[in-house]
Design an enzyme around this catalytic site. Structure first.
Site, PDB file in Angstrom:
ATOM      1  N   ARG A 164     -50.636 -99.935 138.260  1.00  9.24           N
ATOM      2  CA  ARG A 164     -50.561 -98.650 137.569  1.00  9.24           C
ATOM      3  C   ARG A 164     -51.954 -98.288 137.082  1.00  9.24           C
ATOM      4  O   ARG A 164     -52.540 -98.990 136.275  1.00  9.24           O
ATOM      5  CB  ARG A 164     -49.588 -98.748 136.389  1.00  9.24           C
ATOM      6  CG  ARG A 164     -49.342 -97.444 135.667  1.00  9.24           C
ATOM      7  CD  ARG A 164     -48.192 -97.597 134.657  1.00  9.24           C
ATOM      8  NE  ARG A 164     -47.852 -96.316 134.060  1.00  9.24           N
ATOM      9  CZ  ARG A 164     -48.482 -95.775 133.018  1.00  9.24           C
ATOM     10  NH1 ARG A 164     -49.476 -96.421 132.450  1.00  9.24           N
ATOM     11  NH2 ARG A 164     -48.112 -94.590 132.567  1.00  9.24           N
ATOM     12  N   SER A 185     -38.126 -94.702 137.970  1.00 10.82           N
ATOM     13  CA  SER A 185     -37.873 -94.853 136.533  1.00 10.82           C
ATOM     14  C   SER A 185     -36.782 -93.899 136.098  1.00 10.82           C
ATOM     15  O   SER A 185     -36.830 -92.708 136.419  1.00 10.82           O
ATOM     16  CB  SER A 185     -39.144 -94.531 135.732  1.00 10.82           C
ATOM     17  OG  SER A 185     -40.143 -95.486 135.973  1.00 10.82           O
ATOM     18  N   LYS A 227     -47.175 -97.499 126.324  1.00 11.82           N
ATOM     19  CA  LYS A 227     -47.194 -96.213 127.026  1.00 11.82           C
ATOM     20  C   LYS A 227     -47.079 -95.109 125.973  1.00 11.82           C
ATOM     21  O   LYS A 227     -46.004 -94.881 125.411  1.00 11.82           O
ATOM     22  CB  LYS A 227     -45.995 -96.173 127.987  1.00 11.82           C
ATOM     23  CG  LYS A 227     -46.242 -95.332 129.220  1.00 11.82           C
ATOM     24  CD  LYS A 227     -45.055 -95.377 130.173  1.00 11.82           C
ATOM     25  CE  LYS A 227     -45.155 -94.257 131.200  1.00 11.82           C
ATOM     26  NZ  LYS A 227     -43.940 -94.111 131.992  1.00 11.82           N
TER      27      LYS A 227
END
Lengths: 210, 210
Positions: B41, B110, B138
């Site tokens: 990521r 997700s 996050k």
């Protein structure tokens, strides 16, 4: 078949510079003023929103025969069936991008030096050379290469060149005289009072001397 | 053929949380501790650097039989020949991504709600459900769904579920009991004193009760 774009007036988009106007309206006006290529450049949009915007721009441009290129993002170009991609030196290597987009799409590459221009393989259809002049549009832009830098790049490659960086209707003719077949602009169209008239003035400035 | 990943301990990378250690070292240690999937990521790398990093991680993981998934970027996944992509709700629609990556790659999605889980087509191989617990990793994360939210998602889909968000070795067993087949973690491995021991502790916590 890969399209042969009219590179004379090449619009690179920046929604933040459109003075609050809708980007699709600015693009429509620019094309009416004879912009021949539109490159969609988005550095902060989520992928889904970028794809949706690209699809909307493609629907606008396809009936007009104006190719849509996507800056950097091969995934967005593939997902939106855009007409090609424009890559910087920090983006995907051109040979890889060509393999992913196939032979029928356009592939442009930004170059700053004759060395970068000479290093281009057959995968590339045209080069964006610059920045020609100083510009406030792209905060991370390199030092201007000037018209002499453009002329040196002209000697290093047979590919069509589009000059970019601080170009406007007042200096575009010099860019073409130095070896470009057209000019790419952001703010000269996006921030113009009339994007249509700005594009038309650029088209007049870059037309071959008769 | 599409690989069947071991989803028990699923590492999502974040270079900024690796305490200054090299990401490749952290990944190597996590896999030695039995992480079975690695999702790369990167939200701020230029495309070329992202591809180069993905290729390096792929070279590390391929001999170990651990699949590499790329977060969001189908272009990077294609360019690096990664084993698949993991998409968020703001990323490319799954059906489009499946068309681009082909049938032999993994595709994860997700989800935050049972509705999102139920809406998944056959293009998706597994779901990341969360955030289960509150997490600082996050910044734009949605409200935690809790173990009860995970259990509701479990009822809405037959796809394998991986729980993500604030999961660590202390609460991972509960995530599995609520219906996940594994846990996805960022800081619990990336920021651990020993990523290997952290992954091993997670593997122990999520193992089926004997």
């Amino acid at each position: 078949m890969r399209p042969s774009p009219r590179l004379g007036v090449y619009l690179v988009t920046d929604r933040g510079l459109c003075l609050g106007r809708d980007l699709l309206d600015v693009i429509r006006e620019a094309v009416a003023g004879s912009a021949g290529v539109v490159q969609l450049r988005e550095k902060n949009l989520a992928t889904r929103a970028f794809i949706e915007l690209a699809v909307a721009v493609k629907e606008l441009l396809a009936p007009l025969g104006v190719p849509l290129l996507i800056n950097d993002r091969v995934d967005v170009a593939l997902a939106s069936d855009a007409d090609g991609v424009h890559l910087g030196q920090d983006d995907m290597p051109a040979a890889l991008a060509r393999r992913l987009i196939g032979a029928d799409k356009l592939l442009g590459l930004s170059v700053h030096t004759p060395q970068e221009a000479a290093a281009c393989g057959a995968d590339v259809d045209y080069l964006g050379a610059g920045p020609i002049f100083a510009t406030a549009t792209k905060p991370d832009a390199k030092a201007p290469i000037g018209l002499d830098g453009l002329a040196r790049i002209r000697l290093a490659t047979d590919l069509p060149l589009v000059g970019i960086g601080g170009v406007d209707a007042g200096n575009a003719a010099g860019v073409v005289r130095a070896g470009a077949c057209g000019v790419a602009v952001v703010s000269a169209i996006c921030s113009a009072a009339s994007p249509r008239e700005a594009a038309a003035a650029l088209a007049l400035a870059v037309r071959p001397a008769g």
